[in-house]
Scaffold this motif. Structure first.
Motif, PDB file in Angstrom:
ATOM      1  N   ILE A 140     -28.133 -20.150  15.487  1.00 19.14           N
ATOM      2  CA  ILE A 140     -29.293 -20.864  14.954  1.00 19.14           C
ATOM      3  C   ILE A 140     -30.327 -20.960  16.060  1.00 19.14           C
ATOM      4  N   THR A 141     -31.581 -20.694  15.704  1.00 17.38           N
ATOM      5  CA  THR A 141     -32.685 -20.833  16.647  1.00 17.38           C
ATOM      6  C   THR A 141     -33.658 -21.877  16.106  1.00 17.38           C
ATOM      7  N   ILE A 142     -33.960 -22.853  16.933  1.00 12.49           N
ATOM      8  CA  ILE A 142     -34.933 -23.879  16.577  1.00 12.49           C
ATOM      9  C   ILE A 142     -36.182 -23.608  17.411  1.00 12.49           C
ATOM     10  N   THR A 143     -37.248 -23.219  16.739  1.00 17.57           N
ATOM     11  CA  THR A 143     -38.516 -22.942  17.401  1.00 17.57           C
ATOM     12  C   THR A 143     -39.402 -24.169  17.232  1.00 17.57           C
ATOM     13  N   TYR A 144     -39.884 -24.693  18.345  1.00 22.97           N
ATOM     14  CA  TYR A 144     -40.628 -25.954  18.313  1.00 22.97           C
ATOM     15  C   TYR A 144     -41.909 -25.843  19.148  1.00 22.97           C
ATOM     16  N   CYS A 145     -42.865 -26.718  18.854  1.00 22.66           N
ATOM     17  CA  CYS A 145     -44.127 -26.757  19.591  1.00 22.66           C
ATOM     18  C   CYS A 145     -44.005 -27.702  20.786  1.00 22.66           C
ATOM     19  N   PRO A 146     -44.064 -27.173  22.014  1.00 23.45           N
ATOM     20  CA  PRO A 146     -43.987 -28.051  23.174  1.00 23.45           C
ATOM     21  C   PRO A 146     -45.253 -28.907  23.344  1.00 23.45           C
ATOM     22  N   ILE A 177     -31.611 -32.200  16.752  1.00 25.54           N
ATOM     23  CA  ILE A 177     -31.123 -31.372  15.647  1.00 25.54           C
ATOM     24  C   ILE A 177     -30.061 -30.401  16.151  1.00 25.54           C
ATOM     25  N   ALA A 178     -30.300 -29.796  17.311  1.00 20.34           N
ATOM     26  CA  ALA A 178     -29.310 -28.875  17.893  1.00 20.34           C
ATOM     27  C   ALA A 178     -27.992 -29.589  18.132  1.00 20.34           C
ATOM     28  N   GLN A 179     -28.056 -30.780  18.691  1.00 21.44           N
ATOM     29  CA  GLN A 179     -26.838 -31.562  18.948  1.00 21.44           C
ATOM     30  C   GLN A 179     -26.088 -31.860  17.655  1.00 21.44           C
ATOM     31  N   GLU A 180     -26.801 -32.270  16.634  1.00 17.08           N
ATOM     32  CA  GLU A 180     -26.167 -32.577  15.348  1.00 17.08           C
ATOM     33  C   GLU A 180     -25.497 -31.338  14.752  1.00 17.08           C
ATOM     34  N   LEU A 181     -26.177 -30.204  14.813  1.00 15.61           N
ATOM     35  CA  LEU A 181     -25.609 -28.974  14.251  1.00 15.61           C
ATOM     36  C   LEU A 181     -24.408 -28.495  15.051  1.00 15.61           C
ATOM     37  N   LEU A 182     -24.489 -28.583  16.373  1.00 16.21           N
ATOM     38  CA  LEU A 182     -23.352 -28.171  17.200  1.00 16.21           C
ATOM     39  C   LEU A 182     -22.153 -29.091  17.020  1.00 16.21           C
ATOM     40  N   THR A 183     -22.397 -30.366  16.836  1.00 21.14           N
ATOM     41  CA  THR A 183     -21.310 -31.315  16.621  1.00 21.14           C
ATOM     42  C   THR A 183     -20.633 -31.056  15.272  1.00 21.14           C
ATOM     43  N   THR A 184     -21.435 -30.823  14.248  1.00 17.24           N
ATOM     44  CA  THR A 184     -20.896 -30.635  12.899  1.00 17.24           C
ATOM     45  C   THR A 184     -20.266 -29.265  12.712  1.00 17.24           C
ATOM     46  N   GLU A 230     -19.196 -26.975  15.149  1.00 18.20           N
ATOM     47  CA  GLU A 230     -18.695 -26.528  16.447  1.00 18.20           C
ATOM     48  C   GLU A 230     -17.892 -25.232  16.359  1.00 18.20           C
ATOM     49  N   ALA A 231     -17.034 -25.128  15.358  1.00 14.12           N
ATOM     50  CA  ALA A 231     -16.176 -23.944  15.231  1.00 14.12           C
ATOM     51  C   ALA A 231     -16.863 -22.797  14.490  1.00 14.12           C
ATOM     52  N   GLU A 232     -17.932 -23.104  13.758  1.00 11.38           N
ATOM     53  CA  GLU A 232     -18.555 -22.096  12.901  1.00 11.38           C
ATOM     54  C   GLU A 232     -19.747 -21.378  13.536  1.00 11.38           C
ATOM     55  N   LEU A 233     -20.357 -21.982  14.570  1.00 13.67           N
ATOM     56  CA  LEU A 233     -21.557 -21.397  15.165  1.00 13.67           C
ATOM     57  C   LEU A 233     -21.280 -20.778  16.533  1.00 13.67           C
ATOM     58  N   LYS A 234     -21.972 -19.700  16.820  1.00 17.04           N
ATOM     59  CA  LYS A 234     -21.899 -19.096  18.150  1.00 17.04           C
ATOM     60  C   LYS A 234     -22.765 -19.903  19.120  1.00 17.04           C
ATOM     61  N   ALA A 235     -23.978 -20.286  18.652  1.00 14.38           N
ATOM     62  CA  ALA A 235     -24.907 -21.004  19.520  1.00 14.38           C
ATOM     63  C   ALA A 235     -26.030 -21.611  18.706  1.00 14.38           C
ATOM     64  N   VAL A 236     -26.689 -22.598  19.313  1.00 17.22           N
ATOM     65  CA  VAL A 236     -27.951 -23.120  18.810  1.00 17.22           C
ATOM     66  C   VAL A 236     -28.928 -23.001  19.975  1.00 17.22           C
ATOM     67  N   ALA A 237     -29.976 -22.230  19.767  1.00 18.70           N
ATOM     68  CA  ALA A 237     -30.961 -21.977  20.820  1.00 18.70           C
ATOM     69  C   ALA A 237     -32.239 -22.757  20.549  1.00 18.70           C
ATOM     70  N   LEU A 238     -32.851 -23.256  21.620  1.00 18.41           N
ATOM     71  CA  LEU A 238     -34.137 -23.928  21.537  1.00 18.41           C
ATOM     72  C   LEU A 238     -35.187 -22.986  22.101  1.00 18.41           C
ATOM     73  N   GLU A 239     -36.213 -22.730  21.309  1.00 20.04           N
ATOM     74  CA  GLU A 239     -37.230 -21.756  21.703  1.00 20.04           C
ATOM     75  C   GLU A 239     -38.630 -22.368  21.598  1.00 20.04           C
ATOM     76  N   PRO A 240     -39.305 -22.587  22.724  1.00 19.46           N
ATOM     77  CA  PRO A 240     -40.664 -23.115  22.660  1.00 19.46           C
ATOM     78  C   PRO A 240     -41.607 -22.095  22.017  1.00 19.46           C
ATOM     79  N   SER A 241     -42.471 -22.581  21.157  1.00 18.03           N
ATOM     80  CA  SER A 241     -43.418 -21.724  20.464  1.00 18.03           C
ATOM     81  C   SER A 241     -44.745 -21.682  21.205  1.00 18.03           C
ATOM     82  N   GLU A 242     -45.437 -20.576  21.070  1.00 24.01           N
ATOM     83  CA  GLU A 242     -46.786 -20.475  21.625  1.00 24.01           C
ATOM     84  C   GLU A 242     -47.824 -20.886  20.589  1.00 24.01           C
ATOM     85  N   THR A 243     -47.379 -21.129  19.353  1.00 24.26           N
ATOM     86  CA  THR A 243     -48.265 -21.520  18.265  1.00 24.26           C
ATOM     87  C   THR A 243     -48.203 -23.024  18.087  1.00 24.26           C
TER      88      THR A 243
END
Length: 99
Positions: free
Chosen positions: A5-11, A22-29, A31-44
């Motif tokens: 999962i990638t969460i793209t957000y406006c810094p 949100i990343a913490q909640e998804l990783l906690t819930t 944990e066994a089903e996801l490879k990773a949750v990435a946070l990606e700052p947006s330029e928009t």
């Protein structure tokens, strides 16, 4: 192969903490089903969206605001582990007619 999962957000909007929560909640819930949750700052400016293996599953502008974590978990669960129980997050609201 487990999804990412990638969460793209406006810094500029200071949405890093919301994205991290949100990343913490998804990783906690999921944990066994996801490879990773990435946070990606947006330029928009004003951008906030969530993708599952490059498929957009949530967009703040299209939705008209930010997701309730319960609803987001249900969307992710339906895609990565349809049989998984989310416990209390699967229940419907007790009061739907609150003023």
């Amino acid at each position: 192969m487990k999804p990412t999962i990638t969460i793209t957000y406006c810094p500029k909007c200071h949405w890093l903490l919301r994205a991290a929560y949100i990343a913490q909640e998804l990783l906690t819930t999921f944990e066994a089903e996801l490879k990773a949750v990435a946070l990606e700052p947006s330029e928009t400016s004003g951008e906030f969206h969530i993708s599952l293996n490059d498929e957009k599953i949530f967009d703040r502008k299209e939705y008209g605001g930010f997701p309730e974590i319960k609803e987001l978990k249900q969307v992710v669960r339906d895609r990565v582990s349809p049989g998984k129980s989310l416990g209390h997050a699967d229940t419907k609201p007790h009061h739907t007619d609150i003023l």
